[in-house]
Design a protein around this motif. Structure first.
Motif, mmCIF file in Angstrom:
data_model
loop_
_atom_site.group_PDB
_atom_site.id
_atom_site.type_symbol
_atom_site.label_atom_id
_atom_site.label_comp_id
_atom_site.label_asym_id
_atom_site.label_seq_id
_atom_site.Cartn_x
_atom_site.Cartn_y
_atom_site.Cartn_z
ATOM 1 N N LEU A 281 -71.029 13.857 32.994
ATOM 2 C CA LEU A 281 -70.958 13.008 31.815
ATOM 3 C C LEU A 281 -71.739 13.601 30.652
ATOM 4 O O LEU A 281 -72.846 14.118 30.832
ATOM 5 N N HIS A 288 -65.027 10.218 27.494
ATOM 6 C CA HIS A 288 -64.980 11.176 28.599
ATOM 7 C C HIS A 288 -64.323 10.488 29.785
ATOM 8 O O HIS A 288 -64.631 9.325 30.091
ATOM 9 N N LYS A 291 -66.469 8.653 32.271
ATOM 10 C CA LYS A 291 -66.984 7.321 31.956
ATOM 11 C C LYS A 291 -66.005 6.244 32.412
ATOM 12 O O LYS A 291 -66.417 5.169 32.860
ATOM 13 N N SER A 308 -74.741 12.544 34.633
ATOM 14 C CA SER A 308 -74.897 13.535 33.567
ATOM 15 C C SER A 308 -75.533 14.807 34.132
ATOM 16 O O SER A 308 -76.012 14.835 35.272
#
Length: 341
Positions: A281, A288, A291, A308
């Motif tokens: 992420l 994205h 998400k 992330s």
């Protein structure tokens, strides 16, 4: 641009209106997929709503309204004489298309329960779906048709990542690649033919490996790929030059991910590497696909998030690993190349 057009574009409510409209557009897609209508349009089209309804066993006026909606988003296209033709996007909803299983899976009542009860999940911090169904994998074991759809959906979604992972990462210097939790070897069946110098170990639980051996043999890779059964929470095969975790870690909590990574770290050599294939992420507010997937993971599992780069770095550090590089792939996927600290 008219004053009305300008007002529409600047009205902040229109963002919400468009998201709500997505529910209607998806429902129309589900009709096309469920009826098998895309096959008829491909093989016999263009067709009028009445002609298509006869072939699908549907109500013609109702189907005509669905086709009108789908034409507005480019899934079908209006043709002469009130007929509709299938577009390339619509062709992905044919029986052999890449997106039909995905639409049917996302429209399935079991899956819809998870998404419809997301507010409950967020309020209580625990998956309402798991409370009701006992968990995703329990649901799959209890419903063979749902399991078939799920497998087909996962495969179609993974294909772009598999192809990109096979072609865009530099596997130079790797003698043996261990695919941890590799299922029936989708990744290895794409990687090994492109890299003839590689040998591999496919590692997964016993019942998965039983069928995986046949898939590996059918691909002509049995001499280059050993299939090993086991539990990655206990240990993983040793002496690999690289360990692939393809779409594995996002299924597990932080605590379980650290256990998996620690077992990999124990098994690998000081010069080894870990290749984590996931959606990584972005830190900012950019859209994205990861998400979107994270909302599904939240609804289904609660504690199995998309992560992330920073969050993966924290997990890796707890297993005495560090990020060497992140290779961007197609469809927002990435390979995190991790090495011993």
């Amino acid at each position: 641009m008219t004053d009305a057009d300008s007002a529409y574009l600047t009205d902040p409510a229109n963002l919400i209106v468009d998201v709500i409209g997505g529910l209607s557009r998806f429902a129309a897609l589900a009709v096309l997929a469920d009826l098998g209508a895309a096959d008829h349009l491909r093989d016999r089209g263009p067709l009028t709503p009445t002609e298509l309804a006869v072939r699908c066993g549907a109500d013609a006026p109702a189907l005509g309204r669905v086709l009108r909606e789908l034409a507005s988003i480019g899934v079908v296209a209006s043709a002469e004489g009130g007929r509709y033709a299938l577009t390339p996007a619509g062709a992905t909803l044919c029986t052999d298309g890449s997106m039909r299983a995905g639409v049917l899976m996302n429209a399935h009542p079991t899956f819809r329960y998870a998404m419809d009860h997301l507010p409950v999940t967020v309020r209580q911090g625990r998956s309402a779906f798991a409370d009701h169904y006992g968990g995703m994998y329990e649901s799959l074991r209890a419903d063979a048709e749902l399991a078939r759809l799920f497998d087909a959906y996962m495969y179609s979604r993974a294909v772009p990542l598999i192809e990109a992972a096979a072609s865009l990462y530099d596997y130079g210097g790797i003698g043996t690649l261990v695919d941890v939790g590799g299922g029936n070897g989708h990744y290895l069946r794409a990687i090994l033919p492109r890299h003839p110098e590689l040998r591999a170990v496919l590692f997964d639980v016993d019942h998965v490996i039983t069928s995986a051996r046949d898939a590996i043999a059918e691909a002509g890779l049995a001499e280059r790929c050993e299939c090993v059964a086991g539990d990655f929470f206990a240990n993983v095969p040793s002496d690999g030059d690289a360990y692939l975790l393809g779409s594995v870690l996002h299924n597990w909590s932080d605590e379980n991910c650290v256990r998996i990574l620690q077992n990999v770290r124990k098994a690998m050599s000081p010069e080894g590497r870990v290749l984590i294939l996931e959606y990584v992420l972005p830190d900012g507010d950019d859209p994205h696909v990861g998400k979107d997937i994270d909302m599904r993971m939240l609804a289904l599992f609660t504690d199995a998030p998309e992560r992330s780069r920073h969050e993966y770095a924290e997990l890796l550090a707890q297993a005495d690993l560090r990020i060497e590089d992140v290779v961007e792939l197609s469809n927002d996927g990435s390979i995190i190349d991790a090495r011993p600290r």
